[in-house]
Design a protein around this motif. Sequence first.
Motif, PDB file in Angstrom:
ATOM      1  N   VAL A 191       0.766  -1.045  -0.090  1.00 41.90           N
ATOM      2  CA  VAL A 191      -0.033   0.157   0.046  1.00 41.90           C
ATOM      3  C   VAL A 191       0.736   1.351  -0.125  1.00 41.90           C
ATOM      4  O   VAL A 191       1.996   1.348   0.352  1.00 41.90           O
ATOM      5  CB  VAL A 191      -0.916  -0.016   1.384  1.00 41.90           C
ATOM      6  N   ARG A 213      -5.631  -7.931  -3.520  1.00 42.24           N
ATOM      7  CA  ARG A 213      -6.392  -6.698  -3.533  1.00 42.24           C
ATOM      8  C   ARG A 213      -7.792  -6.761  -3.836  1.00 42.24           C
ATOM      9  O   ARG A 213      -8.649  -6.045  -3.118  1.00 42.24           O
ATOM     10  CB  ARG A 213      -5.778  -5.571  -4.493  1.00 42.24           C
ATOM     11  N   ASN A 223     -10.940  -5.684  -1.013  1.00 45.49           N
ATOM     12  CA  ASN A 223     -11.986  -4.796  -1.789  1.00 45.49           C
ATOM     13  C   ASN A 223     -13.274  -5.340  -1.386  1.00 45.49           C
ATOM     14  O   ASN A 223     -14.151  -4.577  -1.300  1.00 45.49           O
ATOM     15  CB  ASN A 223     -11.663  -4.339  -3.242  1.00 45.49           C
ATOM     16  N   ASP A 230     -13.666   0.532  -6.712  1.00 44.03           N
ATOM     17  CA  ASP A 230     -12.612  -0.035  -7.165  1.00 44.03           C
ATOM     18  C   ASP A 230     -12.410   0.174  -8.576  1.00 44.03           C
ATOM     19  O   ASP A 230     -12.126  -0.780  -9.361  1.00 44.03           O
ATOM     20  CB  ASP A 230     -12.091  -1.465  -6.736  1.00 44.03           C
ATOM     21  N   ASN A 240      -8.490   3.521 -10.331  1.00 42.52           N
ATOM     22  CA  ASN A 240      -7.919   3.477  -8.944  1.00 42.52           C
ATOM     23  C   ASN A 240      -6.922   2.318  -8.979  1.00 42.52           C
ATOM     24  O   ASN A 240      -6.705   1.775  -8.035  1.00 42.52           O
ATOM     25  CB  ASN A 240      -8.966   3.094  -7.954  1.00 42.52           C
ATOM     26  N   HIS A 241      -6.589   1.721 -10.093  1.00 41.37           N
ATOM     27  CA  HIS A 241      -5.480   0.639 -10.307  1.00 41.37           C
ATOM     28  C   HIS A 241      -4.443   1.431 -11.269  1.00 41.37           C
ATOM     29  O   HIS A 241      -4.738   1.825 -12.392  1.00 41.37           O
ATOM     30  CB  HIS A 241      -5.962  -0.626 -10.805  1.00 41.37           C
ATOM     31  N   ALA A 281      -1.244   0.162  -3.606  1.00 40.71           N
ATOM     32  CA  ALA A 281      -2.532   0.128  -3.686  1.00 40.71           C
ATOM     33  C   ALA A 281      -2.940   1.737  -2.840  1.00 40.71           C
ATOM     34  O   ALA A 281      -2.062   2.179  -2.190  1.00 40.71           O
ATOM     35  CB  ALA A 281      -3.271  -0.892  -2.761  1.00 40.71           C
ATOM     36  N   VAL A 337      -8.165   2.962  -0.892  1.00 40.51           N
ATOM     37  CA  VAL A 337      -8.769   1.832  -0.437  1.00 40.51           C
ATOM     38  C   VAL A 337      -9.416   2.127   0.845  1.00 40.51           C
ATOM     39  O   VAL A 337      -8.963   2.560   1.749  1.00 40.51           O
ATOM     40  CB  VAL A 337      -7.542   0.591  -0.253  1.00 40.51           C
TER      41      VAL A 337
END
Length: 381
Positions: free
Chosen positions: A184, A257, A261, A269, A273-274, A289, A292
């Motif tokens: 993270v 991940r 989530n 997500d 957001n990736h 990450a 989150v």
Amino acid sequence: MANAGRAVSLQYSPNWLEHGFALSEDLPLIDQEHLPAEKDTAAGAIDDARPDRWGERVIRLLDKPPRLSLLEYLYFAGDDRFGALGVSTSGDQYLPRRSGPLPRLGDVNEIQELVRKVKANEELPEHTRRLLAPGVTMGGLRPKGLIEIDGEQWVVKFRDEDPWDTPLIEHACMTLAKKAAITVSLTKAVSLREGHAIAIKRFDRQSNHRIHAQSARVALRAEGSEMGYPELAQLLRRRAPTSNGSAQSQMKELFKRMIFNILMDNTDDHERNHVLLMDDAQHLSLSPAFDVLPTGQSLGYQQMRVGKDRNDSTVTNALSQATLFGLTPKEAQDAARQVAAVCSKWQDHFTACNVTPRDIDLLTPHIDRQFLKDQRTALAV
């Protein structure tokens, strides 16, 4: 770059064609104009250099571009924008929009007051405008700024119209994910006169060196794939570094991940957001990450495809295509069990992070609803 209202195309210069690299797979190194794939977008990886919705709001208030074109938004996002790309008003030398020295941690309360003024559409004093950076993240409306801590750049995010202390909850959730051996972004909870902000260390900078980054949206769209976790795993299989089993570890990381989530009710997500970071060999790796946290909506579906049952928020759905993450059924079950064991202790962890009993009570009907609780319990057997 060329501007056509709400769309931006790209054509590489001869020098870049000789010495550069393809910014994304849909922007190959050929001498032609690359057009955007959709309306209201920029071509390929250029689209990730745009400000997010909060950044656009700041630009409209501070800079008041006459046309509000996409190219203007790209320029006014400034030199501290997300990723490695920059926008210059000159083709001969780099002349970006600069905002001056970054504010420090001690300026966060003042930045929060400026955020309030932006939300109220109030004019900002000229000398305070440098405290707002409109281009530091992608794909969000949450108020934010950019600060310097010990010589490093950190994004600072503030509470919006939420029923709970969202920044502190995000910090608690991110550090909970770390306990599940998920990589993270480094976060700090910042106490304000009212509530908290969260500071998140930038992963697209290393000692002020820019790192080229692509959202999953840009990368998956470039190869014509659906916006899904299995599709992103397959992209990593193809583009991740090949040494020391990196592709395999990257795919397993993505799987964990996804499970986290699902079990923590993070249904925001989406593919922006990736993020994938590019190295000098043009390999792609997952960024740490970020963003989150529980959305608190009990939707029951994720924004990206999970498995055979499409976007359904179930571990069974996630396990249904575990082989696309390079995992055997047992490996996937063990990974899911590890994540579930951490998620089951979320209340204790949130309490240790100073999330209030009131906020925990507000989140409990979502995170501990029977739909998710039963899934965690099943994995514990």
